[in-house]
Design an enzyme around this catalytic site. Structure first.
Site, short mmCIF file in Angstrom:
data_model
loop_
_atom_site.label_atom_id
_atom_site.label_comp_id
_atom_site.label_asym_id
_atom_site.label_seq_id
_atom_site.Cartn_x
_atom_site.Cartn_y
_atom_site.Cartn_z
N SER A 239 77.81 7.42 38.08
CA SER A 239 77.40 8.43 39.04
C SER A 239 77.66 7.91 40.45
O SER A 239 78.06 6.76 40.64
CB SER A 239 75.92 8.76 38.87
OG SER A 239 75.15 7.68 39.35
N LYS A 240 77.41 8.79 41.38
CA LYS A 240 77.71 8.51 42.79
C LYS A 240 77.10 7.18 43.25
O LYS A 240 77.70 6.45 44.04
CB LYS A 240 77.14 9.68 43.61
CG LYS A 240 77.61 9.73 45.03
CD LYS A 240 78.89 10.55 45.19
CE LYS A 240 79.53 10.23 46.53
NZ LYS A 240 80.89 9.80 46.49
#
Ligand code: GLU
Length: 467
Positions: A239-240
Site C-alpha cells: 500500500s501507499k
C-alpha cells in the site's frame, strides 16, 4: 524461444491514473512469456468505468508500459468499445438456456441474498427457470450457474475447486444493458485469441467464474496462472505507506527500465538463485514453472542493487542524456556545454558510485556546482588559517604541474604532503573541502583531474584568497 506463435498473452489494466507496480509486474510476466514462446503480447484497456477512464488515466498506463519497454502487439483494445459484442454473447447464452432474464428488484435480490447466506449457499434467482415477466420491469441478465463443481487447473495455484453452491447466478448484463466484468473479460479474451492469462491472485475466484462461462460457451479455457500479489517489506499487502506504487515514480526516482524489469521479474518468479538478468536472459529463462506460490516482498535495497548492476552496464552517452534531462532547470549549476564537458569523462566514475540516476545527480553535483560556493559546516571546519596557508603552497605546485591526470595529480599530492611533513589527510581534507564544499566526491586526484586545472585553481582561490 519455443516458437509457438499461437501463444497469446495479454495485460488488461483498468485505468486508475497510473501503472501500478503490481500491474507492471503482471504485464512483464505476460510480455516475457509471449516473447519466450514466440507468440504475441496484447493490451486491452478495461475502460468500462467511464468516469475513471479518462484519456489521461489511459495514457498514464500506456506511458508507463512504454517507459518500461513492454511493447504490445497490435493496437490497444478498448473493452468499452466491445459492449455490443458482449451483449450479443449474453443473448446467445439466453438462447441456449444458459442465461436468463432476471426481473428481481434490488430489494428482492437483497432478501434472496440474505436467505442464501443463511443457508450457506450462493444466490439463485427465482427466474432461472423462466416465468411470466412482469410488465415494465427492468431486468438483468444472469448466468444460470451450473450445478457441478468448478475445477480450475491453475499453473501457479495447482488444482483449485469450488462447490457449485459457491457461485451465484452471476449478473452478465446490468439493468442498463451494460456488461459486467466477468462476461466482458471472457468474451474479449476469447475474441483476442488469448491462450494464457497471468494475473494477480485477487482474480482467482473470478477465474473460477470465468471458467464456468468458457465451458457454457463451449470455448476452450485459456491457461490461468494466478500469481500472489506483491507485499511490502513488512509482509503486509502493498500500500501507499510502503512507498511509491506507480511505475512512473520509480522512473522519477532514477531507476532504469531494464533495472526495474530485472527486479520485477524476480519478484515472484525465480530461476535458480540467479538475480541479475539481461533482457535476453529473461526471455530465455522465463517459464510459468518458475512463478512462485508465496507472495513476494518488495525489497528496496535489492531493487537498488539490481539497478546498480544495470547502471554499470548502461551506455555512457545514454546515461549522460538521462542525467542531463534530470538536471535541466536546476539552479546553481554550470551551463550545458561546460556540464557536458565535465560529465563526459566522469561517467565511469559516476556509474560506479550511483545506484540510481537520482544518486547520480548527487554524485555529479561537485562537478557541476557554480563557483564560488559556500562550504557546508563540516567542510568549513577544515578551512582554518593553518590549512589555508598550506593550500596556498599547494596551489603553486598544482599551477606548475605538467601531468594533469589523476595519476600525475595523485603523485604530486603525495609528494606535497611529504614535503610538508604531514600525513596525506592534512592535505586531502582541506583540499576536499574547498573543491567540493562538502558534496560527495571520489578520490581527490580524480576530482582534480575531472575539474581541470583552471577550475581547480579557481576553487582554491575562492576559499584561500577571500575578496
Ligand atoms: N482489469 C483487471 C484489473 O485491472 C484485470 C482483469 C484481468 O486481468 O482479467 O485488475
Amino acid at each position: 524461444m519455443q516458437n509457438r506463435p499461437g501463444i497469446i498473452t495479454r495485460f488488461a489494466p483498468s485505468p486508475t491514473g497510473f501503472l501500478h507496480i503490481g500491474g507492471a509486474r503482471t504485464a512483464l510476466f505476460n510480455y516475457l512469456f509471449a516473447r519466450k514462446m514466440g507468440g504475441q503480447f496484447k493490451l486491452r484497456i478495461e475502460d468500462t468505468d467511464r468516469e475513471r477512464s479518462t484519456t489521461e488515466a489511459v495514457d498514464a498506463i500506456l506511458d508507463g508500459l512504454r517507459w518500461l519497454g513492454l511493447d504490445w502487439d497490435g493496437n490497444a483494445i478498448s473493452q468499452f468499445a466491445q459492449a455490443d459484442r458482449h451483449r450479443e454473447v449474453a443473448q446467445e447464452l439466453i438462447d441456449q438456456g444458459k442465461a436468463f432474464r432476471c426481473y428481481c428488484t434490488p430489494e428482492e435480490v437483497e432478501a434472496l441474498r440474505a436467505e442464501a447466506f443463511a443457508q450457506g449457499r450462493a444466490l439463485r434467482s427465482p427466474w432461472r427457470d423462466g416465468g411470466t415477466p412482469p410488465e415494465d420491469r427492468r431486468f438483468t441478465v444472469r448466468f444460470r450457474a451450473p450445478d457441478s463443481d468448478v475445477v480450475l487447473s491453475d499453473a501457479v495455484q495447482g488444482e483449485v475447486r469450488w462447490a457449485a453452491k459457491e457461485f451465484d447466478d452471476l449478473i452478465l448484463l446490468r439493468a442498463d444493458g451494460n456488461p459486467t466484468y466477468n462476461l466482458a473479460v471472457v468474451v474479449d479474451d476469447h475474441d483476442m485469441g488469448v491462450t494464457h492469462i497471468i494475473r494477480g491472485d485477487d482474480h482467482l475466484v473470478n477465474g473460477g467464474r470465468q471458467a464456468q462461462l468458457y465451458d457454457a460457451l463451449g470455448w476452450d479455457r485459456p491457461v490461468f496462472a494466478h500469481i500472489p500479489l506483491i507485499h511490502g517489506p513488512d509482509g503486509k499487502k502493498l500500500s501507499k505507506r510502503h512507498g511509491a506504487l506507480g511505475a512512473e515514480a520509480y522512473r522519477d526516482m532514477g531507476y532504469l527500465p531494464e533495472g526495474l524489469r530485472n527486479y520485477l521479474a524476480r519478484l515472484g518468479w525465480s530461476h535458480g538463485d540467479q538475480e541479475l538478468f539481461s533482457d535476453s536472459e529473461l526471455v530465455e529463462a522465463f517459464s510459468l514453472d518458475g512463478l512462485n506460490k508465496a507472495p513476494a516482498r518488495l525489497d528496496f535495497d535489492k531493487m537498488a542493487f539490481v539497478n546498480h548492476h544495470h547502471m554499470r552496464l548502461a551506455d555512457n552517452d545514454r546515461l549522460l542524456t538521462l542525467l542531463t534531462a534530470r538536471l535541466e532547470g536546476q539552479d546553481g549549476l554550470v551551463d550545458g556545454a561546460v556540464a557536458n564537458a565535465r560529465l563526459t569523462p566522469a561517467m565511469d566514475m559516476l556509474k560506479e558510485r550511483s545506484k540510481t540516476l537520482a544518486e547520480m545527480e548527487v554524485q555529479a553535483y561537485f562537478l557541476l556546482r557554480q563557483r564560488p560556493f559556500e562550504l557546508d559546516d563540516a567542510a568549513a571546519k577544515h578551512v582554518v588559517p593553518e590549512t589555508i596557508e598550506r593550500l596556498a603552497r599547494l596551489r603553486t605546485v598544482l599551477a606548475g604541474l605538467g601531468d594533469w591526470t589523476a595519476e600525475g595529480i595523485g603523485e604530486a599530492l603525495k609528494a606535497f604532503a611529504e614535503s610538508e611533513s604531514v600525513g596525506f589527510g592534512k592535505v586531502g581534507q582541506p583540499l576536499r573541502a574547498v573543491m567540493t564544499g562538502g558534496a560527495p566526491a571520489p578520490d581527490m586526484s580524480l576530482v582534480l583531474a575531472l575539474l581541470g586545472r583552471d577550475e581547480t585553481l579557481a576553487r582554491l582561490d575562492d576559499q584561500t584568497r577571500p575578496a
